[in-house]
Enzyme design. Structure first.
Site, short mmCIF file in Angstrom:
data_model
loop_
_atom_site.label_atom_id
_atom_site.label_comp_id
_atom_site.label_asym_id
_atom_site.label_seq_id
_atom_site.Cartn_x
_atom_site.Cartn_y
_atom_site.Cartn_z
CE LYS A 58 -9.19 1.57 2.90
NZ LYS A 58 -9.33 2.92 2.41
NE ARG A 82 -10.47 10.20 8.22
CZ ARG A 82 -9.60 9.39 7.62
NH1 ARG A 82 -9.98 8.23 7.14
NH2 ARG A 82 -8.35 9.76 7.49
CG ASP A 96 -12.09 3.10 5.34
OD1 ASP A 96 -11.63 4.01 6.05
OD2 ASP A 96 -11.78 2.97 4.14
CG HIS A 108 -1.76 1.27 1.24
ND1 HIS A 108 -2.98 1.32 0.58
CD2 HIS A 108 -1.55 2.50 1.75
CE1 HIS A 108 -3.48 2.54 0.70
NE2 HIS A 108 -2.64 3.28 1.41
CB SER A 151 -8.72 4.69 6.82
OG SER A 151 -9.08 4.69 5.47
#
Ligand code: URA
Length: 430
Positions: free
Chosen positions: A189, A170, A163, A84, A185
């Site tokens: 995932k 947000r 999320d 990520h 967050s």
């Protein structure tokens, strides 16, 4: 919802810790629509201002995972490894990385997102390939992993739905920049996806969420603590985003650059980071295969890319969209190119049409910025340094305005070095 939302907001507002029960119930209540958006917005702001400790953050993450389903992507015999990136300007690394790591023997499920603001999204980039589709079912992801070894697609709708709802909230309440909220967050995932190992690329610099190495390190450590609490093998590289990655920022421009890398060429920084992340993914996944540097240089990841694009309806041989208007930005004087600031380049690409201001907006596949000179090289007055690509010439003035001050020129023959690409490596005991 049995706990009172107002009591939970008040507790965090006054600097208290949230209990497991409070966290579980606000998340369940929010997902079910029993807790109002304005209450969750107030709680998110209280968390942004007061923080959450590691145990609260791990529980918050668990509650978001529990709001949806865990995927079962189990692939006959291959380790599932994922990466990520916290996002930046010109960050197209996922595109060569996923097929590269698959070519080296792992299975790579890259559930990715769309871009917002000045950073591009991986799905937006791939959608510039004619026919390519982002939405796959869990079964299709599993089949593609078994057949091709790599998949880059949108998250399935039931993956951490809390999320999805909270991130949209947000975004419009100035509560994105909270380390525990970002970390939970991202990790909710990845944990719900069920990967065996995860490498985090935490960007630092003007083009990143985290502007200082201290904040980037804090975010990396927060995500690694969540991974540890959930038994997920993970490590993090903190990498430079003070200048754009590679020579392009914009959807089809970045796909073309990724294809160059997959053919064994491309900009050295994109190659270096792709290889560093691939090595780390293979190490964490305990995959003992060939060296990714050799596989990439020999073009052996390219057939996997083609198979991956085809499996999702894309034509890897189709011409990519090209902009109707291409305008240079020239050097105001001669000297040495000392710096190109990532953030204004990202904003310029966005204004040219490559990015979106609000979730759900469409993006222009061909819009973006191409860098024509490398940091540290001599330039002459009037030399084109950047190209602006757009289908909408009315955006060119705004893009030029965004770029004011983005380029730093030093006196001729001043020695200039690019900042190190990899700042730090964390949580990766060798
Ligand atoms: N990316 C995410 O998925 N979540 C955040 O909060 C920030 C970036």
């Amino acid at each position: 919802m049995r706990v009172s939302a107002v009591d939970v907001i008040r507790a965090k507002r006054d600097g208290g810790r949230l209990t497991d029960q409070q966290i579980d119930q606000v998340m369940a209540g929010y997902t079910a629509g029993e807790m109002a958006d304005e209450q969750m917005a107030a709680l998110a702001m209280a968390i942004l201002l007061r923080g959450m400790d590691a145990a609260e953050t791990a529980r918050w993450t668990q509650a978001m995972i529990d709001s949806g389903d865990r995927l079962n992507l189990g692939t006959a015999g291959r380790a599932l490894v994922d990466k990520h990136s916290t996002g930046g300007v010109g960050d197209k690394i996922t595109l060569p990385l996923a097929p590269l790591v698959a070519a080296c023997g792992a299975a790579v499920p890259q559930l990715s997102g769309r871009g917002l603001g000045h950073t591009g999204g991986t799905l937006d980039k791939l959608e510039s390939i004619p026919g390519w589709r982002a939405e796959l079912t869990e079964q299709q992801i599993r089949d593609q992993l078994a057949e091709v070894g790599a998949v880059i697609c949108a998250a399935t709708p039931t993956l951490a739905p809390a999320d999805r709802k909270l991130y949209a909230l947000r975004d419009v309440t100035a509560t994105v920049e909270s380390i525990p909220l970002i970390a939970s967050s991202i990790m909710s995932k990845k944990i719900a996806e069920g990967t065996d190992a995860l490498v985090l690329d935490v960007k630092v610099g003007s083009g990143a969420f985290m502007k200082t190495p201290e904040r980037a390190r804090e975010l990396a450590e927060s995500m690694l603590a969540i991974a540890a609490a959930h038994g997920l093998r993970a490590s993090a590289l903190v990498t430079d985003m003070s200048t754009p990655l590679g020579r392009t920022a914009g959807n089809s421009l970045e796909v073309a650059e990724a294809v160059e890398v997959l053919h064994g060429g491309g900009p050295p920084d994109v190659v270096e980071l792709t290889v560093a992340l691939a090595r780390e993914m293979l190490r964490l996944g305990e995959v003992r295969g060939p060296d990714p540097a050799e596989v990439l240089a020999a073009g052996r990841a390219y057939p996997v890319w083609r198979a991956m694009v085809r499996a999702q309806g894309g034509d890897p041989d189709a011409a990519l969209p090209a902009a109707r208007h291409v305008e240079p930005v020239r050097a105001e004087r001669g000297g040495v190119l000392a710096g190109i600031d990532a953030y204004p380049v990202g904003v310029a690409a966005w204004r040219l049409g490559a990015g979106r201001a609000r979730q759900g907006d469409s993006v222009d596949a061909a819009a973006g910025v191409r860098l024509l000179a490398d940091i540290g090289t001599p330039v002459t007055a009037g030399q084109p340094l950047l190209e602006l690509h757009t289908d909408r010439p009315a955006t060119l003035d705004a893009a030029r305005a965004a770029l004011a001050g983005a380029i730093t020129l030093a006196e001729p023959s001043t020695p200039v070095e690019r900042p190190p690409l990899i700042w730090q490596s964390l949580g990766s005991e060798k």
